[in-house]
Design an enzyme around this catalytic site. Structure first.
Site, PDB file in Angstrom:
ATOM      1  N   THR A  81      33.666  39.065  27.526  1.00  0.00           N
ATOM      2  CA  THR A  81      32.700  40.143  27.395  1.00  0.00           C
ATOM      3  C   THR A  81      32.119  40.328  25.990  1.00  0.00           C
ATOM      4  O   THR A  81      32.720  39.925  25.013  1.00  0.00           O
ATOM      5  CB  THR A  81      33.482  41.415  27.792  1.00  0.00           C
ATOM      6  OG1 THR A  81      34.048  41.207  29.057  1.00  0.00           O
ATOM      7  CG2 THR A  81      32.642  42.635  27.804  1.00  0.00           C
ATOM      8  N   VAL A 110      34.358  42.437  40.567  1.00  0.00           N
ATOM      9  CA  VAL A 110      33.851  43.287  39.499  1.00  0.00           C
ATOM     10  C   VAL A 110      35.020  43.641  38.589  1.00  0.00           C
ATOM     11  O   VAL A 110      36.054  44.113  39.058  1.00  0.00           O
ATOM     12  CB  VAL A 110      33.207  44.574  40.052  1.00  0.00           C
ATOM     13  CG1 VAL A 110      32.752  45.478  38.905  1.00  0.00           C
ATOM     14  CG2 VAL A 110      32.034  44.233  40.964  1.00  0.00           C
ATOM     15  N   GLY A 111      34.852  43.388  37.299  1.00  0.00           N
ATOM     16  CA  GLY A 111      35.896  43.715  36.342  1.00  0.00           C
ATOM     17  C   GLY A 111      35.704  45.098  35.753  1.00  0.00           C
ATOM     18  O   GLY A 111      35.128  45.995  36.373  1.00  0.00           O
ATOM     19  N   THR A 121      37.267  44.773  25.834  1.00  0.00           N
ATOM     20  CA  THR A 121      37.142  43.369  26.198  1.00  0.00           C
ATOM     21  C   THR A 121      38.529  42.827  26.516  1.00  0.00           C
ATOM     22  O   THR A 121      39.530  43.308  25.980  1.00  0.00           O
ATOM     23  CB  THR A 121      36.498  42.558  25.058  1.00  0.00           C
ATOM     24  OG1 THR A 121      36.607  41.158  25.346  1.00  0.00           O
ATOM     25  CG2 THR A 121      37.172  42.820  23.723  1.00  0.00           C
ATOM     26  N   GLY A 122      38.598  41.845  27.383  1.00  0.00           N
ATOM     27  CA  GLY A 122      39.892  41.280  27.752  1.00  0.00           C
ATOM     28  C   GLY A 122      39.993  41.070  29.246  1.00  0.00           C
ATOM     29  O   GLY A 122      38.985  40.928  29.937  1.00  0.00           O
ATOM     30  N   GLY A 133      39.940  41.979  32.730  1.00  0.00           N
ATOM     31  CA  GLY A 133      39.332  43.132  33.376  1.00  0.00           C
ATOM     32  C   GLY A 133      40.249  43.887  34.306  1.00  0.00           C
ATOM     33  O   GLY A 133      40.256  45.130  34.328  1.00  0.00           O
TER      34      GLY A 133
END
Length: 310
Positions: A169, A198-199, A220-221, A223
């Site tokens: 992301t 979907v994250g 970020t990472g 999800g």
């Protein structure tokens, strides 16, 4: 009140051959967003501009650098949030929008909803005259090769987010001269993800959150892990309890690691202009611009500085 701009280009095991381009990309995006603030633009305008710059950069997994799902298709997610009003807009699983962060902002400003997904999001984009592009133009040849090479290992990707070919992301947070904060996050997801997955990046409180009373965060990472602990809101909850931005971020990321074995990162900014960039993955490309200059880093404990060109 001093304006501040912070961006990230994803927390993962960024390989050496992408390291320089990743750092250069976040520095450019941070300066792009900060220039909006210098011209008197809002924090909301600044985070959109910064994330658009990252979406246009094929180094990152957002917009033009998107990874492919299990069927070899692009599915993009994004969110934007205004800390002044708590207004938020998000889109998920869109496949022909070069800058989904701008579509997310349109959802926020032109509809009564927060999140539109898939066909509905694309129909909305058409209804407001937003330009669309063929989905395959958002994919690099290197991504096609990586997808073909690894398409039989989707299970391993989901179980080992920190593997060398995971991709992640982008995001931005800002505070403007009026003390308003905002966040934006955008992603193409995880390579070989299930169709329709979907994250966290389009989910309020997970991939991002902004509140003038506390601050703004972009995450970020992995999800699924971020969703389970609602990471962005968790960080802000620690700040509400008196923790510094860096401590709040570190505590929350450590909790995510201990509780659900998830790794990731976060950038945060306060209404007073404090900021932090924190991560538990091997690397995270990040950059910040404040009254002291331009800061950036990639590896743990790395915090380098450059003077802004006048």
């Amino acid at each position: 009140m001093s304006a501040v701009m912070v961006v990230h280009g994803g927390a993962w095991a960024i390989p050496h051959d992408l390291a320089e381009a990743s750092v250069d990309g976040v520095k450019v995006a941070a300066c792009e967003g900060f220039s909006v603030l210098q011209r008197g633009g809002s924090a909301l305008d600044a985070v959109e501009a910064a994330v658009r710059a990252l979406e246009d950069n094929t180094v990152f997994d957002a917009g033009h650098g998107a990874v492919l799902n299990a069927d070899g298709e692009v599915e993009l997610d994004a969110i934007i949030m205004d800390g002044r009003t708590l207004a938020s807009g998000a889109v998920s699983s869109v496949n022909n929008i070069a800058n989904p962060v701008s579509l997310a902002r349109a959802v926020m400003e032109k509809t009564a909803h927060v999140l539109l997904t898939s066909r509905g999001a694309n129909l909305f984009a058409e209804s407001i005259g937003m330009a669309t592009v063929p989905g395959d133009t958002l994919v690099t040849e290197n991504e096609r090769k990586a997808w073909r090479k690894n398409k039989n290992f989707a299970t391993e990707v989901m179980e080992d987010f920190n593997c060398q070919w995971a991709h992640d992301t982008v995001g931005a947070v800002a505070v403007d001269s009026a003390g308003n904060v905002a966040c934006a996050t955008s992603t193409g997801g995880i390579r070989n993800k299930m169709v329709g997955r979907v994250g966290d990046s389009s989910i309020i409180g997970a991939g991002g959150y902004a509140d003038n009373l506390i601050g703004a965060v972009s995450c970020t990472g992995h999800g699924e892990s971020i969703l389970k602990v609602t990471l962005a809101r968790l960080i802000l909850s620690h700040i509400e309890q008196g923790k510094s931005l860096a401590d709040a971020s570190q505590l929350s990321l450590q909790y995510m690691g201990d509780r659900v074995r998830g790794a990731g990162g976060a950038i945060a900014v306060s209404p007073s202009g404090q900021w932090a960039a924190t991560f538990t993955t091997e690397r995270m490309a990040w950059s910040a611009v404040d009254h002291d200059g331009l800061w950036y880093g990639l590896d743990p404990n790395e915090r380098l500085k450059e003077q802004l060109s006048q």
